[in-house]
Design a protein around this motif. Structure first.
Motif, short mmCIF file in Angstrom:
data_model
loop_
_atom_site.label_atom_id
_atom_site.label_comp_id
_atom_site.label_asym_id
_atom_site.label_seq_id
_atom_site.Cartn_x
_atom_site.Cartn_y
_atom_site.Cartn_z
N SER A 1 0.88 -1.18 0.09
CA SER A 1 -0.01 -0.19 0.05
C SER A 1 0.70 1.20 -0.02
CB SER A 1 -0.86 0.21 1.32
OG SER A 1 -1.71 1.22 1.32
N ASN A 2 0.22 2.39 -0.53
CA ASN A 2 0.88 3.64 -0.57
C ASN A 2 0.72 4.66 1.02
OD1 ASN A 2 -1.63 4.36 -0.97
ND2 ASN A 2 -1.01 5.94 -2.52
N VAL B 1 -9.41 3.75 12.59
CA VAL B 1 -9.46 3.89 11.38
C VAL B 1 -9.95 2.48 10.68
CG1 VAL B 1 -8.07 4.22 9.12
CG2 VAL B 1 -7.33 5.41 11.29
N ASP B 2 -11.08 2.53 10.00
CA ASP B 2 -11.41 1.63 9.28
C ASP B 2 -10.99 1.58 7.64
OD1 ASP B 2 -12.94 -0.45 7.64
OD2 ASP B 2 -14.96 0.66 7.95
N ARG B 3 -9.87 1.01 7.38
CA ARG B 3 -9.26 1.03 6.05
C ARG B 3 -10.29 0.35 5.03
NH1 ARG B 3 -3.45 1.09 5.01
NH2 ARG B 3 -3.83 -0.25 3.57
N SER B 4 -11.30 -0.29 5.41
CA SER B 4 -12.03 -1.39 4.26
C SER B 4 -13.12 -0.41 3.89
CB SER B 4 -12.46 -2.56 5.06
OG SER B 4 -13.53 -2.22 6.06
N GLU B 5 -13.46 0.84 4.58
CA GLU B 5 -14.48 1.70 4.10
C GLU B 5 -15.76 0.89 4.36
OE1 GLU B 5 -14.51 3.44 0.18
OE2 GLU B 5 -14.56 5.48 1.11
N THR C 1 -12.25 -2.82 20.67
CA THR C 1 -11.63 -1.77 20.32
C THR C 1 -10.21 -2.04 19.63
OG1 THR C 1 -10.36 -1.04 22.17
CG2 THR C 1 -12.59 -0.21 21.92
N GLU C 2 -10.05 -1.54 18.48
CA GLU C 2 -8.85 -1.76 17.62
C GLU C 2 -8.49 -0.45 16.96
OE1 GLU C 2 -6.17 -3.11 17.11
OE2 GLU C 2 -6.40 -4.62 15.90
N ASP C 3 -7.17 -0.41 16.67
CA ASP C 3 -6.74 0.89 16.22
C ASP C 3 -7.09 1.16 14.65
OD1 ASP C 3 -4.59 -0.83 15.36
OD2 ASP C 3 -3.08 0.43 16.16
N VAL C 4 -6.81 0.05 13.73
CA VAL C 4 -6.59 0.08 12.49
C VAL C 4 -7.33 -1.35 12.27
CG1 VAL C 4 -5.71 0.35 10.27
CG2 VAL C 4 -4.94 1.62 12.06
N VAL C 5 -8.32 -1.33 11.18
CA VAL C 5 -8.98 -2.61 10.81
C VAL C 5 -8.78 -2.49 9.28
CG1 VAL C 5 -11.16 -3.67 10.22
CG2 VAL C 5 -10.73 -2.97 12.43
N THR C 6 -8.27 -3.58 8.70
CA THR C 6 -7.75 -3.72 7.13
C THR C 6 -8.91 -4.96 6.92
OG1 THR C 6 -5.81 -2.89 7.46
CG2 THR C 6 -6.29 -4.25 5.40
N THR C 7 -8.51 -6.13 7.55
CA THR C 7 -9.18 -7.21 7.09
C THR C 7 -10.08 -7.88 8.17
OG1 THR C 7 -7.44 -8.85 7.82
CG2 THR C 7 -7.16 -8.24 5.43
N GLY C 8 -9.65 -7.37 9.65
CA GLY C 8 -10.72 -7.55 10.76
C GLY C 8 -10.01 -8.88 11.41
N GLY C 9 -8.71 -9.54 11.07
CA GLY C 9 -8.24 -10.81 11.81
C GLY C 9 -8.36 -10.58 13.28
N MET D 1 -12.22 5.05 5.35
CA MET D 1 -11.31 5.46 4.27
C MET D 1 -10.84 4.07 3.40
SD MET D 1 -7.98 7.04 5.72
CE MET D 1 -6.97 7.33 4.25
N LYS D 2 -11.22 4.20 2.30
CA LYS D 2 -10.44 3.00 1.47
C LYS D 2 -9.31 3.33 1.15
CE LYS D 2 -11.04 -0.89 -1.20
NZ LYS D 2 -11.04 -1.98 -0.40
N VAL D 3 -8.19 2.43 1.61
CA VAL D 3 -7.03 2.71 1.05
C VAL D 3 -6.37 1.56 0.18
CG1 VAL D 3 -4.44 2.71 2.03
CG2 VAL D 3 -6.41 3.78 3.47
#
Length: 191
Positions: free
Chosen positions: A29-30, A144-148, A113-121, A163-165
């Motif tokens: 990712s960027n 931050v929910d990276r999955s939007e 609670t979680e700081d960042v979720v991308t896949t939710g694992g 936000m979608k990253v």
């Protein structure tokens, strides 16, 4: 809180990084959210966690649980503002578990609670521990929910920022093709 306000805090705290990153999932990712930078500032932490706490107003919560590392400080601050206890789960031999005498009371209504979720694992691993203890996960709260909104935990999820990253398979990564060196900033090994 408006999206731009949250982004401004993440930038000022040094939590939002831009470059070429290898994520825990193995994708590239960027952008990378290093929320440890956010949580070194008590004032920024208070502001973003307060926004999250407000999103759960009216929801009965008995306990806040966060996965180590990213959710630990956040779980504490959210629980402090809610006036309830908090604990954290951590990996032991690669498996998420409760240690240090932590336990989830049977029948407790739990906010994870979680700081960042991308896949939710990590959240799913903690959800399983909470449910195995006979408690109920009533919601998930993230900075931050990276999955939007694409990740579905089967319970309500609230995010300070959604936000979608973009993320790419290494063989399809435009930054790799440009020869930009890749960095692995997180604490977990790449899958």
């Amino acid at each position: 809180m408006k999206k731009e306000e949250a982004l401004d805090i993440l930038r000022k705290s040094g939590a939002m990084l831009e470059g070429h990153f290898r994520l825990t999932s193995g994708l590239h990712s960027n952008r990378y959210m290093q929320c440890a930078q956010l949580f070194k500032s008590p004032e920024y932490s208070r502001i973003l966690c307060e926004d999250l706490v407000n999103k759960f107003e009216g929801t009965k919560i008995d306990l806040v649980v966060g996965p180590a590392m990213g959710g630990m400080i956040m779980a504490y601050e959210v629980a402090r503002q809610m006036g309830v206890p908090n604990i954290f789960a951590e990996r032991e031999n690669g498996v998420m578990t409760f240690r240090r005498g932590f336990r989830v009371p049977e029948g407790a209504r739990v906010l994870i609670t979680e700081d960042v979720v991308t896949t939710g694992g990590s959240v799913r691993e903690v959800m399983k521990l909470v449910e195995e203890a006979g408690a109920e996960v009533v919601a998930v709260g993230v900075v931050v929910d990276r999955s939007e909104g694409a990740v579905d935990f089967g319970v309500p999820m609230q995010a300070v920022l959604s936000m979608k990253v973009e993320a790419f398979k290494p063989e399809e990564c435009p930054l790799c093709k440009e020869g930009v060196p890749v960095v692995k900033p997180g604490s977990r090994p790449v899958k």
